[in-house]
Motif scaffolding. Structure first.
Motif, PDB file in Angstrom:
ATOM      1  N   ILE A 208      43.155  30.311  48.486  1.00  0.00           N
ATOM      2  CA  ILE A 208      43.370  31.900  49.199  1.00  0.00           C
ATOM      3  C   ILE A 208      44.255  32.467  47.831  1.00  0.00           C
ATOM      4  O   ILE A 208      44.437  33.837  47.902  1.00  0.00           O
ATOM      5  CB  ILE A 208      43.836  31.385  50.995  1.00  0.00           C
ATOM      6  N   VAL A 209      45.594  32.510  47.783  1.00  0.00           N
ATOM      7  CA  VAL A 209      46.531  32.346  47.148  1.00  0.00           C
ATOM      8  C   VAL A 209      45.524  32.785  45.387  1.00  0.00           C
ATOM      9  O   VAL A 209      46.363  33.864  45.067  1.00  0.00           O
ATOM     10  CB  VAL A 209      48.377  31.912  46.329  1.00  0.00           C
ATOM     11  N   ALA A 210      44.886  31.914  44.704  1.00  0.00           N
ATOM     12  CA  ALA A 210      44.741  32.202  44.065  1.00  0.00           C
ATOM     13  C   ALA A 210      43.462  33.139  43.967  1.00  0.00           C
ATOM     14  O   ALA A 210      43.748  34.108  43.058  1.00  0.00           O
ATOM     15  CB  ALA A 210      44.344  31.253  43.304  1.00  0.00           C
ATOM     16  N   THR A 211      42.512  33.008  45.066  1.00  0.00           N
ATOM     17  CA  THR A 211      42.209  34.562  44.878  1.00  0.00           C
ATOM     18  C   THR A 211      42.484  35.422  44.897  1.00  0.00           C
ATOM     19  O   THR A 211      41.536  36.905  45.052  1.00  0.00           O
ATOM     20  CB  THR A 211      40.128  33.558  45.792  1.00  0.00           C
ATOM     21  N   GLY A 212      43.341  35.887  46.106  1.00  0.00           N
ATOM     22  CA  GLY A 212      43.997  36.689  46.492  1.00  0.00           C
ATOM     23  C   GLY A 212      44.789  37.337  45.382  1.00  0.00           C
ATOM     24  O   GLY A 212      44.283  38.497  44.909  1.00  0.00           O
ATOM     25  N   LEU A 213      45.115  37.087  44.520  1.00  0.00           N
ATOM     26  CA  LEU A 213      45.587  37.713  43.381  1.00  0.00           C
ATOM     27  C   LEU A 213      44.969  38.195  42.689  1.00  0.00           C
ATOM     28  O   LEU A 213      45.272  39.407  42.004  1.00  0.00           O
ATOM     29  CB  LEU A 213      47.205  36.228  42.856  1.00  0.00           C
ATOM     30  N   VAL A 214      44.231  37.603  42.331  1.00  0.00           N
ATOM     31  CA  VAL A 214      43.129  38.281  42.057  1.00  0.00           C
ATOM     32  C   VAL A 214      42.085  39.283  42.502  1.00  0.00           C
ATOM     33  O   VAL A 214      42.086  40.130  42.252  1.00  0.00           O
ATOM     34  CB  VAL A 214      41.722  36.853  41.397  1.00  0.00           C
ATOM     35  N   ASN A 215      42.200  39.488  43.490  1.00  0.00           N
ATOM     36  CA  ASN A 215      41.237  40.343  44.145  1.00  0.00           C
ATOM     37  C   ASN A 215      42.637  41.455  44.361  1.00  0.00           C
ATOM     38  O   ASN A 215      42.426  42.883  43.707  1.00  0.00           O
ATOM     39  CB  ASN A 215      41.622  40.239  45.798  1.00  0.00           C
TER      40      ASN A 215
END
Length: 308
Positions: A208-215
């Motif tokens: 969630i943190v990694a994909t949240g940063l991408v988003n």
């Protein structure tokens, strides 16, 4: 119409996460024998069926409200020709069709199959279809250029990881709300489930943190950070991050404090005080999870900071 769309989106998010994450939870967080036999899980099939029904109803209402807003006329919500046109001629329509089909199949599956691992895996797979379909209605699908696929892939992973977490919270909330089932073996099974989720939970937070940063890179961007504090989208995103941070803190407390205490209490046959503390913590974490989903539903209706 915007309010109706937000409400139907929230209902679909919660139901989709439950349909995906709760059956999946039953396959990894309980003993293989209990999962295979459906022992102590009389609530699981009705819960999955209810979630599928909410997806079905919510998708239909969402289609009507979205069609009316696109047409600028409330009467379009009940116009068969308009509804059919939206269903067959737009990405949003195809996503709704996928949700409707998956929800119908989940209802049939929950009604026909006996509790056990095959049922949980099938329901979780259909729930995944519902969850992933939301990406084609989101900002990720609208990103153009080579980065569009990266953004869309991040969205897909983000949705699945959130579904795993929310679905597990729903399962824990149900288990903790059944005090008669938390005596002796029931409390031991709950402790086993908590330990089974601990490793999965860490992986979920990482994704969630990694994909949240991408988003965030695509939706806000390094050159628009000031917009986080001066736009409706930015302020709601910060509120979402705050709620997510609260969930992480509560989850960490559950893992590193409440679960070990419950394990020691089981040895001393004095689990009830520990269960009450855990019940409060899970309830708070679930409330924050619902708040995150509400904020996501609203954010999906707004222009991201990078587009302003």
């Amino acid at each position: 119409m915007e309010t109706a769309i937000i409400l139907t989106r929230v209902a679909q998010y919660i139901a989709a996460a439950t349909l995906f994450g709760t059956p999946l939870f039953l396959t990894y967080a309980r003993s293989s024998s209990a999962t295979a036999q459906g022992a102590g899980l009389s609530w699981a099939r009705p819960l999955a069926g209810g979630a599928a029904f909410v997806v079905l109803l919510g998708s239909g209402l969402y289609l009507c409200a979205q069609t009316a807003m696109m047409a600028g006329d409330a009467a379009a919500a009940t116009d068969p020709e308009m509804l059919t046109g939206v269903l067959t001629d737009s990405a949003m329509g195809f996503a709704v069709l996928a949700r409707l089909a998956a929800a119908v199949l989940a209802l049939v599956t929950a009604a026909v199959l006996k509790p056990g691992r095959p049922l949980w895996l099938l329901l979780s797979g259909l729930g995944a279809v519902v969850l992933l379909s939301f990406a084609w209605n989101g900002h990720g699908a609208a990103t153009e250029g080579a980065g569009g696929w990266i953004h869309l892939f991040a969205d897909l992973l983000h949705l699945l990881a959130a579904g795993v977490w929310i679905g597990a919270l729903v399962a824990f909330a149900v288990l903790l709300a059944r005090p008669a089932q938390l005596e002796g073996p029931g409390a031991k099974a709950l402790h086993e489930a908590l330990e089974g989720f601990s490793g999965v939970g860490s992986a979920v937070v990482t994704v969630i943190v990694a994909t949240g940063l991408v988003n965030t890179w695509f939706l806000v961007g390094p050159t628009h950070l000031a917009g986080l504090f001066s736009t409706a989208y930015g302020l709601l995103l910060l509120a979402k991050l705050a709620a997510f941070g609260g969930m992480v803190l509560l989850a960490a407390r559950n893992r590193f404090a409440h679960t070990p205490v419950l394990g020691r209490a089981l040895t001393a046959e004095a689990a009830q005080p520990s269960l009450q503390a855990l019940r409060i913590s899970v309830a708070l974490e679930t409330v924050l999870g619902m708040a995150v989903l509400i904020l996501v539903a609203i954010l999906g209706m707004l222009e991201p900071v990078a587009a302003l």
